[in-house]
Motif scaffolding. Structure first.
Motif, short mmCIF file in Angstrom:
data_model
loop_
_atom_site.label_atom_id
_atom_site.label_comp_id
_atom_site.label_asym_id
_atom_site.label_seq_id
_atom_site.Cartn_x
_atom_site.Cartn_y
_atom_site.Cartn_z
N ARG A 131 2.56 -2.04 3.44
CA ARG A 131 3.34 -1.89 4.67
C ARG A 131 4.72 -2.53 4.50
O ARG A 131 5.74 -1.97 4.94
CB ARG A 131 2.62 -2.52 5.85
N ALA A 132 4.76 -3.71 3.88
CA ALA A 132 6.05 -4.39 3.66
C ALA A 132 6.94 -3.57 2.74
O ALA A 132 8.15 -3.42 2.99
CB ALA A 132 5.81 -5.78 3.08
N LEU A 133 6.36 -3.00 1.69
CA LEU A 133 7.15 -2.20 0.75
C LEU A 133 7.59 -0.88 1.38
O LEU A 133 8.68 -0.37 1.08
CB LEU A 133 6.35 -1.95 -0.52
N LEU A 134 6.76 -0.32 2.26
CA LEU A 134 7.17 0.89 2.96
C LEU A 134 8.29 0.58 3.95
O LEU A 134 9.24 1.37 4.10
CB LEU A 134 5.97 1.51 3.68
N ALA A 135 8.22 -0.58 4.61
CA ALA A 135 9.32 -1.00 5.48
C ALA A 135 10.60 -1.17 4.68
O ALA A 135 11.70 -0.84 5.14
CB ALA A 135 8.95 -2.29 6.20
N ARG A 136 10.47 -1.71 3.47
CA ARG A 136 11.63 -1.84 2.59
C ARG A 136 12.23 -0.47 2.28
O ARG A 136 13.46 -0.29 2.32
CB ARG A 136 11.21 -2.53 1.29
N VAL B 15 -8.00 1.04 4.93
CA VAL B 15 -6.56 0.84 4.79
C VAL B 15 -5.90 2.14 4.34
O VAL B 15 -4.77 2.45 4.75
CB VAL B 15 -6.26 -0.31 3.81
N THR B 16 -6.60 2.91 3.52
CA THR B 16 -6.07 4.21 3.10
C THR B 16 -5.84 5.12 4.31
O THR B 16 -4.78 5.75 4.43
CB THR B 16 -7.05 4.88 2.11
N ARG B 17 -6.81 5.19 5.21
CA ARG B 17 -6.65 6.02 6.41
C ARG B 17 -5.49 5.52 7.26
O ARG B 17 -4.71 6.32 7.81
CB ARG B 17 -7.94 6.01 7.24
N GLU B 18 -5.36 4.19 7.38
CA GLU B 18 -4.26 3.64 8.14
C GLU B 18 -2.92 4.00 7.53
O GLU B 18 -1.96 4.36 8.24
CB GLU B 18 -4.40 2.11 8.23
N MET B 19 -2.83 3.91 6.20
CA MET B 19 -1.56 4.22 5.53
C MET B 19 -1.20 5.70 5.69
O MET B 19 -0.05 6.04 5.96
CB MET B 19 -1.67 3.84 4.05
N TYR B 20 -2.19 6.58 5.55
CA TYR B 20 -1.92 8.00 5.77
C TYR B 20 -1.46 8.24 7.21
O TYR B 20 -0.57 9.08 7.46
CB TYR B 20 -3.16 8.84 5.48
#
Length: 233
Positions: free
Chosen positions: A138-143, A165-170
């Motif tokens: 999440r932090a790297l995606l925010a970056r 967590v995979t489902r959350e990320m998708y």
């Protein structure tokens, strides 16, 4: 309108031709999934789209106001991340530094919006090394969001994450696409996710390339071989 266009682009790696005569237009607002076996050229394509690898023939061009420095890039997770001595805030704001070495008020606001959008405001001051794999992603995606207003290039964004967590990320990636009109290019081995989320699929194979809709992919020779047993919910 196309953000990135490959015209008969040929890429080589270590003197070996990996991608031949690729014609590809990545349209603003689309969700493109790139799948394929190891060694099929996915990593080489990433370097080409980012402008880190020039085609040996053909060309790659940017359009609709996009520049190379404005592509938000989420690389594959590595063990090196676990030893990164920085806070979440420092990691996220590093995504703004492609435009300037110094953070101005606008960059700080952009970083804060990205942090809030990814639901990590509560851990913004924590050490990146102390986070779970999902929190780190999440932090790297925010970056990556700090670097772009239009296009995210995601390289195996759920690799190594547990199923929840995979489902959350998708779900987060889908939200960024639907609600914030971000163009998504996702490199993945997850054919099921490609069928579920993408507008188009690019399947790279040593025997050929497929480019088309998920529906057309299912009916193609590659699709029948690789996705024949996958349900489409």
């Amino acid at each position: 309108m196309a953000l990135i266009t490959c015209e008969k682009a040929c890429f080589a790696y270590e003197g070996r031709n990996v991608i031949q005569d690729l014609d590809l237009s990545i349209e603003r607002g689309e969700y493109l999934c790139v799948i394929g076996e190891n060694g099929s050229g996915k990593s080489t394509l990433i370097k080409g789209l980012l402008g880190l690898l020039a085609p040996v023939r053909g060309r790659v061009s940017y359009g609709d106001g996009l520049t190379r420095s404005e592509i938000g890039y989420l690389p594959q997770r590595t063990d090196v991340q676990n030893d990164f001595p920085a806070s979440v805030w420092e990691v996220v704001t590093s995504g703004c530094r492609g435009r300037s070495l110094f953070l101005n008020a606008g960059m700080r606001r952009t970083a804060q919006r990205s942090i809030e959008l990814l639901g990590i405001d509560g851990i913004r001051n924590r050490s990146f090394m102390e986070l779970s794999g999902g929190q780190q992603q999440r932090a790297l995606l925010a970056r990556a969001l700090c670097a772009t207003r239009s296009l995210l290039l995601l390289d195996e964004p759920v690799a190594g994450l547990d199923p929840l967590v995979t489902r959350e990320m998708y779900g987060i990636i889908s939200m960024l696409h639907r609600e914030h009109q971000l163009t998504i290019v996702m490199i993945s081995h997850d054919i099921g996710a490609a069928l579920r989320f993408s507008d188009r699929i690019l399947h790279m194979s040593q025997s050929g390339i497929f480019l088309g809709t998920p529906q057309d992919y299912r009916q193609s020779e590659l699709g029948r071989a690789f996705a024949g047993g996958i349900r489409h919910d």
